[in-house]
Design a protein around this motif. Structure first.
Motif, mmCIF file in Angstrom:
data_model
loop_
_atom_site.group_PDB
_atom_site.id
_atom_site.type_symbol
_atom_site.label_atom_id
_atom_site.label_comp_id
_atom_site.label_asym_id
_atom_site.label_seq_id
_atom_site.Cartn_x
_atom_site.Cartn_y
_atom_site.Cartn_z
ATOM 1 N N ASP A 1 -15.678 -47.970 -24.976
ATOM 2 C CA ASP A 1 -16.061 -49.185 -24.080
ATOM 3 C C ASP A 1 -15.131 -50.212 -24.288
ATOM 4 O O ASP A 1 -15.402 -51.319 -23.829
ATOM 5 C CB ASP A 1 -17.319 -49.018 -23.701
ATOM 6 C CG ASP A 1 -18.134 -49.593 -24.942
ATOM 7 O OD1 ASP A 1 -17.745 -49.122 -25.744
ATOM 8 O OD2 ASP A 1 -19.034 -50.167 -24.567
ATOM 9 N N ASN A 2 -14.698 -50.211 -25.482
ATOM 10 C CA ASN A 2 -14.363 -51.556 -25.928
ATOM 11 C C ASN A 2 -13.055 -51.497 -26.913
ATOM 12 O O ASN A 2 -13.460 -50.660 -28.195
ATOM 13 C CB ASN A 2 -15.287 -52.461 -26.598
ATOM 14 C CG ASN A 2 -14.856 -53.769 -27.070
ATOM 15 O OD1 ASN A 2 -13.620 -53.988 -27.458
ATOM 16 N ND2 ASN A 2 -15.877 -54.783 -27.371
ATOM 17 N N VAL B 1 -9.608 -47.185 -23.284
ATOM 18 C CA VAL B 1 -10.772 -47.905 -22.878
ATOM 19 C C VAL B 1 -11.369 -47.604 -21.601
ATOM 20 O O VAL B 1 -10.302 -47.719 -20.717
ATOM 21 C CB VAL B 1 -10.689 -49.220 -22.909
ATOM 22 C CG1 VAL B 1 -11.779 -50.357 -22.815
ATOM 23 C CG2 VAL B 1 -10.150 -49.479 -24.635
ATOM 24 N N THR B 2 -12.397 -47.341 -21.134
ATOM 25 C CA THR B 2 -12.903 -47.280 -20.106
ATOM 26 C C THR B 2 -14.281 -47.900 -19.858
ATOM 27 O O THR B 2 -14.979 -48.242 -20.846
ATOM 28 C CB THR B 2 -13.382 -45.675 -19.565
ATOM 29 O OG1 THR B 2 -13.822 -45.562 -18.183
ATOM 30 C CG2 THR B 2 -14.213 -44.927 -20.545
ATOM 31 N N GLU B 3 -14.522 -48.542 -18.654
ATOM 32 C CA GLU B 3 -15.559 -49.402 -18.520
ATOM 33 C C GLU B 3 -17.116 -48.574 -18.292
ATOM 34 O O GLU B 3 -16.988 -47.456 -17.843
ATOM 35 C CB GLU B 3 -15.533 -50.042 -17.318
ATOM 36 C CG GLU B 3 -14.589 -51.093 -17.406
ATOM 37 C CD GLU B 3 -14.992 -52.457 -18.447
ATOM 38 O OE1 GLU B 3 -15.969 -52.896 -18.439
ATOM 39 O OE2 GLU B 3 -13.803 -52.662 -19.266
ATOM 40 N N LEU B 4 -17.943 -49.174 -18.849
ATOM 41 C CA LEU B 4 -19.443 -48.652 -18.504
ATOM 42 C C LEU B 4 -20.048 -49.459 -17.360
ATOM 43 O O LEU B 4 -19.759 -50.414 -17.336
ATOM 44 C CB LEU B 4 -20.452 -48.613 -19.524
ATOM 45 C CG LEU B 4 -20.029 -47.960 -21.086
ATOM 46 C CD1 LEU B 4 -20.891 -48.360 -21.934
ATOM 47 C CD2 LEU B 4 -19.792 -46.726 -20.953
ATOM 48 N N SER B 5 -20.956 -48.675 -16.590
ATOM 49 C CA SER B 5 -21.478 -49.318 -15.741
ATOM 50 C C SER B 5 -22.842 -50.020 -16.051
ATOM 51 O O SER B 5 -23.646 -49.308 -16.691
ATOM 52 C CB SER B 5 -21.884 -48.389 -14.536
ATOM 53 O OG SER B 5 -22.814 -49.195 -13.623
ATOM 54 N N ARG B 6 -22.643 -51.332 -16.011
ATOM 55 C CA ARG B 6 -23.896 -51.967 -16.527
ATOM 56 C C ARG B 6 -24.846 -52.565 -15.450
ATOM 57 O O ARG B 6 -25.755 -53.592 -15.596
ATOM 58 C CB ARG B 6 -23.627 -53.141 -17.660
ATOM 59 C CG ARG B 6 -22.460 -52.615 -18.649
ATOM 60 C CD ARG B 6 -22.189 -53.783 -19.603
ATOM 61 N NE ARG B 6 -21.221 -53.539 -20.670
ATOM 62 C CZ ARG B 6 -21.136 -52.493 -21.562
ATOM 63 N NH1 ARG B 6 -22.156 -51.907 -21.704
ATOM 64 N NH2 ARG B 6 -20.171 -52.488 -22.457
ATOM 65 N N ASP C 1 -27.297 -48.236 -19.268
ATOM 66 C CA ASP C 1 -25.572 -48.134 -19.005
ATOM 67 C C ASP C 1 -25.158 -46.678 -18.691
ATOM 68 O O ASP C 1 -25.853 -45.769 -18.998
ATOM 69 C CB ASP C 1 -24.913 -48.296 -20.331
ATOM 70 C CG ASP C 1 -24.964 -49.842 -20.979
ATOM 71 O OD1 ASP C 1 -25.305 -50.608 -20.297
ATOM 72 O OD2 ASP C 1 -24.694 -49.993 -22.133
ATOM 73 N N TYR D 1 -22.651 -43.792 -18.329
ATOM 74 C CA TYR D 1 -21.757 -43.181 -18.864
ATOM 75 C C TYR D 1 -20.738 -42.145 -18.070
ATOM 76 O O TYR D 1 -20.036 -41.310 -18.743
ATOM 77 C CB TYR D 1 -22.004 -42.416 -20.182
ATOM 78 C CG TYR D 1 -22.507 -43.497 -21.171
ATOM 79 C CD1 TYR D 1 -21.776 -44.188 -22.149
ATOM 80 C CD2 TYR D 1 -23.900 -43.872 -21.369
ATOM 81 C CE1 TYR D 1 -22.239 -45.080 -22.932
ATOM 82 C CE2 TYR D 1 -24.425 -44.701 -22.236
ATOM 83 C CZ TYR D 1 -23.534 -45.369 -22.967
ATOM 84 O OH TYR D 1 -23.815 -46.263 -23.874
#
Length: 95
Positions: free
Chosen positions: A27-28, A42-47, A52, A54
């Motif tokens: 994620d970072n 890198v892929t975003e997590l839904s926050r 979170d 995945y």
């Protein structure tokens, strides 16, 4: 704040020790484990949830694995069996 399981770091180091090229989905880009990888995606997590999600990294990883195994010649695919042996020796997975 992202947290990464200690077992993941151990697995990354072991993979490099046995000569595998490591592709990390994280994620970072500057995560504490990124230095252990040869390539980083890198892929975003839904926050937006309490915990979170995945889903995006999991789907990306599954698609990558599917494509990689489809492209492997049969002789190379035997390496997957070797991975299973190494994983069993290192007790990566719970029976």
């Amino acid at each position: 704040m992202p947290r990464y399981p200690r077992e993941l770091l151990v697995a990354l180091k072991f993979a490099r020790k046995v000569g595998l090229e490591v592709l990390l989905v994280t994620d970072n880009r500057f995560s504490s484990i990124a230095d252990e990888a040869d390539q980083v995606l890198v892929t975003e997590l839904s926050r937006s949830f309490t915990f979170d999600s995945y889903a995006a990294p999991t789907v990306l990883t599954m698609l990558l694995l599917e494509q990689i195994t489809d492209l492997l010649p049969e002789t190379e695919a035997a390496g997957l069996d070797r991975f299973d042996e190494l994983a069993q020796e290192q007790q990566f997975f719970v029976p």
